[in-house]
Design a protein around this motif. Structure first.
Motif, short mmCIF file in Angstrom:
data_model
loop_
_atom_site.label_atom_id
_atom_site.label_comp_id
_atom_site.label_asym_id
_atom_site.label_seq_id
_atom_site.Cartn_x
_atom_site.Cartn_y
_atom_site.Cartn_z
N ASP A 104 -4.07 3.60 1.21
CA ASP A 104 -3.62 2.40 2.14
C ASP A 104 -3.12 1.51 1.24
O ASP A 104 -3.82 1.38 -0.15
N GLY A 105 -3.45 -0.21 1.34
CA GLY A 105 -3.66 -0.89 0.62
C GLY A 105 -2.26 -1.10 -0.28
O GLY A 105 -2.23 -1.96 -1.46
N VAL A 106 -1.37 -0.78 0.42
CA VAL A 106 0.23 -0.59 -0.90
C VAL A 106 1.15 -1.34 0.21
O VAL A 106 1.23 -0.73 0.93
N SER A 107 1.65 -2.11 -1.06
CA SER A 107 3.25 -3.34 -0.17
C SER A 107 4.23 -1.82 -0.29
O SER A 107 4.48 -1.11 -1.42
N GLU A 108 5.51 -1.81 0.10
CA GLU A 108 6.77 -0.70 0.41
C GLU A 108 7.40 -1.38 -1.15
O GLU A 108 7.94 -0.86 -1.49
#
Length: 882
Positions: A685-689
């Protein structure tokens, strides 16, 4: 771990290297097909030609800006220049501006190496300022790359299309700015606003962004709400902030001796733009608040030279100054003044709040509650509002939008979805119906027993942090009787039905109160109490954190906190829910998936499930650490987890020490199951594209190195998924396909049309919404040694959502991530001495906007050490975080 291959030998994970390309796209076929509306508008035509990017420098006649004015002011200046020069120097070419330093045009406005200068006299609030706007070509954006990207012509990274998307976003935003108040890609209006507590208003609005889909570009449109400052009297606003009836009641509240009230006011004022106006000023002065004086204005003094007595300097108070200089007697001289960046002092009673300002601080509990209620709307109403704004604004009919080559209808896309089969879950053999497939994503505990009982509860105590007048001895005993009965009926054994009960002071030293309560537990030598049930008087977060901090770091025992109101009105459902938490903490398993189907998806390979989440400091606290949490399964069924916390430099997105952490979880799995994992499934979780490749490349190698460090040739299959829960995609069922709340039914999956081109990703509704519009979780498969089919990874992820240990509902996000999120939240308790506030790492707009700062925009403190945060050894592998 043993060097013997045995039944848990290595898989086919390959070398510690991999392609930079993300996992190729594949689509599922399993489940009932049905159409849904999506809050996406298919862009029927978009440019496949050059767009020109310009650097913008706005220079005042009197010198350069030390700091750029607000985006709204910069936009006003730029728009005024465009209006004055469009038919002249700009040759009729429209430009769109990001309100800072970049603009785009559909055609060249000057030669590539030239600088175009635009003169402007700008009038605001009765004052005229002269500016020069300089435009210089910075880049040529070839939008043909968008067509290649959406058609899956590989080798194009997300970052390569960002400039083209930015240009199109700004073109659409330029239309919305005409009638709405814009912040980045979100636009709001004061219509139908709600006044909340603390001197704030809640406004409704929409977010707009151009998104690549499969074979098409789309405009994503979602409803949003935000907190705003109400324009008008600053004094009235502060009356509301401190919740008093009239300004005179502020006397004595805004002093250094009242730090709580003063702190609330300072947070409210920080960065706020206000006007100051009184009869001694010509017009009104606009400035940003930097702080307040430390004393009231009838005490705050400075050296002043009276114009009527040249050369004579005397020390006067601010109140005296206004009386002598302007013949104005202050009505509220007992209040402090506010200051600007030049440390000039202004009486609050002369100030008013500039309109259209968003509150950038953290909302308090009551404001958050109002925000949630305000944002919570029936899905049908939300969809109607989106359709209505599209028709009202008619974006496709805008000349500016058309000049950038865009054509789009005013209707939502209809796309294909599928409803996956509901998994079968199992409870204990003593249940009336041990195995069943839940309906509607929910079930109850009546006539059910836990699958596996944890250690029987033999040694425990009760601590009541409330007065006997509020919570009587008799009420506590009756509740304990109900709780013990509920646990025994649910299959979890409580051998001590009469634990010692003690009362404590929530404002005293909590650790001493807890130790005192535990002294009454009759434990054999060398045996610690298993559980302390703590009755809290209120929802006070500080008391709760103090209890958990002592339990995690000092005592090493499980605690179960509850509010005192439940003691007064015990009911079996609440007692059953407490039983689930206690059983999970003490080593039990409440429910599992039917193993035949579960192992079929996993192909019989022992699998370690890992979940990871990152929590960042609250806005304005970039000197505080970020926290990464990693959880790893400890049994074959993927229902029990151990946790690890990692302290990181502020706002760092990559997880340091991941190799060390994964080694720890591999060893725990092996120790618990006597088997090595042959497969690792990592939900991140917590990852931008834009960070997918960077995070995948770095953290995948860390996992591979962890495996290799334990045994030569040990290469389990690794599947790496990014998990996004903060995004703006919404889907609405057609006709009678929805559930009773009007949302998509649990198991609805969307993996076509509006998903990302060239990568395997899917939106999944795993849960049944209780109210409001349901938000699916977005999963991206970034790496997959196991070569799962799209159907397999979607069904596996959906099935896991029925295994969340303390819930009789399927949950919205896969449990490894849900647990990691809980562990990260507990960082507040581990690091209580740091007084840390946290915001969740977000990657997209969340649907409502407070003041959170976009991840990665604030530089962190590189001096913060990376380290693993340890709990007491007695809780090290337990689910203490439930």
């Amino acid at each position: 771990m043993s060097n013997q291959p045995g039944p848990g030998g290595g898989g086919g994970g390959g070398d510690i290297s991999h392609s930079t390309a993300l996992q190729p796209a594949s689509h599922g076929t399993q489940g009932k097909r049905q159409k849904v509306y999506a809050n996406f508008v298919e862009i029927s035509k978009y440019p496949e030609r050059d767009i020109y990017q310009y650097d913008v420098v706005v220079t005042p006649e009197r010198g350069e800006f030390k700091k750029l004015p607000s985006p709204s002011y910069m936009r006003s200046v730029f728009d005024a220049a465009m209006g004055e020069h469009r038919q002249g120097k700009l040759n009729g070419i429209p430009m769109v501006y990001d309100s800072r330093k970049i603009a785009y045009a559909p055609k060249r406005v000057c030669e590539a190496k030239d600088t175009l200068e635009l003169d402007l006299s700008f009038k605001e609030d009765g004052r005229t300022e002269k500016y020069i706007i300089r435009l210089r070509e910075a880049a040529v954006v070839n939008t043909k790359i968008l067509a290649d990207y959406v058609r899956g012509r590989g080798g194009i990274a997300v970052g390569e299309i960002q400039s083209a998307l930015n240009a199109l976003d700004l073109a659409i935003g330029s239309v919305l700015h005409l009638e709405m108040i814009g912040f980045n890609r979100s636009f709001f209006t004061r219509e139908q606003s709600l006044v909340t507590v603390g001197g704030l208003e809640l406004w409704r609005g929409f977010s707009f962004s151009v998104r690549p889909g499969i074979d098409h570009l789309y405009l994503n449109v979602n409803t949003a709400v935000t907190a705003m400052y109400p324009p008008g009297s600053l004094l009235d606003a502060l009356v509301n902030v401190l919740d008093v009836r009239e300004p005179s009641m502020l006397r004595g509240r805004l002093t250094r001796d009242n730090m709580r009230d003063m702190g609330d006011v300072v947070k409210y004022l920080r960065g706020l733009q206000v006007y100051c106006s009184h009869r001694g000023l010509k017009g009104k002065r606009k400035f940003s608040v930097r702080g307040t004086t430390t004393r009231a204005l009838d005490q705050e003094s400075f050296d002043w030279e009276d114009p009527d007595k040249p050369g004579h300097t005397e020390n006067v108070t601010v109140a005296e100054y206004y009386l002598r200089r302007y013949n104005i007697k202050l009505n509220y001289p007992f209040l402090p003044g506010i200051t600007d960046r030049r440390k000039s002092v202004f009486p609050i009673e002369f100030c008013s709040i500039v309109e259209n300002q968003r509150f950038k601080g953290n909302l308090n509990e009551r404001q958050t509650g109002d925000m949630v209620k305000f944002a919570c709307q029936h899905p049908g109403k939300n969809m109607d509002r989106i359709v209505d704004i599209l028709k009202k604004r008619n974006l496709g009919g805008s000349p500016i939008v058309q000049s950038f080559g865009l054509s789009l209808p005013n209707k939502l896309a209809e796309i294909e979805s599928r409803v996956l089969p509901t998994p079968t879950i199992e409870y204990g053999s003593g249940s009336r119906e041990p195995s069943f497939a839940p309906r509607g994503g929910a079930w109850d505990l009546r006539n059910k027993q836990v699958k596996q009982s944890g250690k029987p509860l033999d040694h425990w105590a009760v601590l009541v942090l409330a007065s006997r007048q509020h919570v009587s001895d008799n009420a506590v005993k009756q509740f304990i009787t109900a709780l013990v009965s509920g646990c025994n009926q649910s299959g979890y054994r409580v051998n001590e039905p009469h634990p010692p009960i003690s009362y404590g002071n929530p404002n005293a030293d909590i650790s001493q109160e807890m130790l005192h309560a535990l002294k009454g537990v009759n434990c054999p030598p060398g045996v610690k109490p298993q559980l302390l049930l703590v009755v809290l008087p209120t929802t006070n977060v500080q008391v709760y954190q103090n209890v958990k901090n002592c339990a995690y770091k000092t005592l090493g025992i499980h605690t179960q906190c509850m509010q005192s109101k439940h003691v007064q009105r015990p009911n079996m459902q609440y007692c059953s829910n407490l039983c689930l938490k206690i059983n999970a903490k003490l080593g039990g398993v409440n429910q599992v998936l039917l193993q035949s189907g579960f192992q079929e998806v996993l192909r019989g390979k022992p699998t370690l499930f890992l979940g990871c989440d990152i929590t960042h400091p609250a806005p304005g606290e970039q000197d505080k650490a970020s926290i990464a949490s990693v959880v790893g399964s400890t049994n074959f069924e993927g229902t029990r987890y151990a946790a690890t916390l990692i302290q990181l430099p502020s706002r760092q997105e990559l997880v340091d020490k991941l190799q060390e952490v994964v080694v720890r979880h591999l060893k725990i799995f092996h120790r618990s199951t006597r088997t090595k994992p042959r497969r690792i499934i990592f939900y991140r979780d917590g990852v931008s594209e834009s960070q997918f490749s960077q995070v995948r490349d770095r953290e995948l190698i860390e996992i591979q190195r962890a495996c290799a460090s334990l045994e030569q040739g040990y290469k389990p299959d690794i599947t790496f998924l990014a998990v996004l829960k903060r995004h703006n995609a919404r889907f609405f069922p057609m006709g009678r396909d929805g559930d009773k709340t009007g949302n998509c039914v649990p198991g609805t999956v969307i993996d076509r049309s509006v998903t990302a081109p060239g990568i395997t990703d899917f939106y999944l509704f795993a849960h049944a919404a209780i109210q409001g519009t349901s938000r699916p979780t977005h999963y991206y498969v970034l790496h997959d040694d196991s070569e799962f089919t799209a159907d397999a990874i979607q069904q596996l992820t959906y099935n896991l959502c029925y295994t969340y240990a303390i819930c009789t509902r399927s949950v919205s996000i896969v449990p490894p991530v849900y647990y990691a999120h809980r562990v990260a939240a507990r960082a507040r308790c581990h690091l209580l001495d740091m007084r840390m506030g946290f915001e969740e790492a977000t990657t997209e707009a969340s649907g409502y906007h407070g003041g959170s700062t976009a991840v990665g925009t604030i530089p962190g403190d590189p001096g913060i050490a990376t380290k693993i945060i340890k709990v007491n050894a007695d809780l090290d592998t337990a689910m203490y975080f439930m």
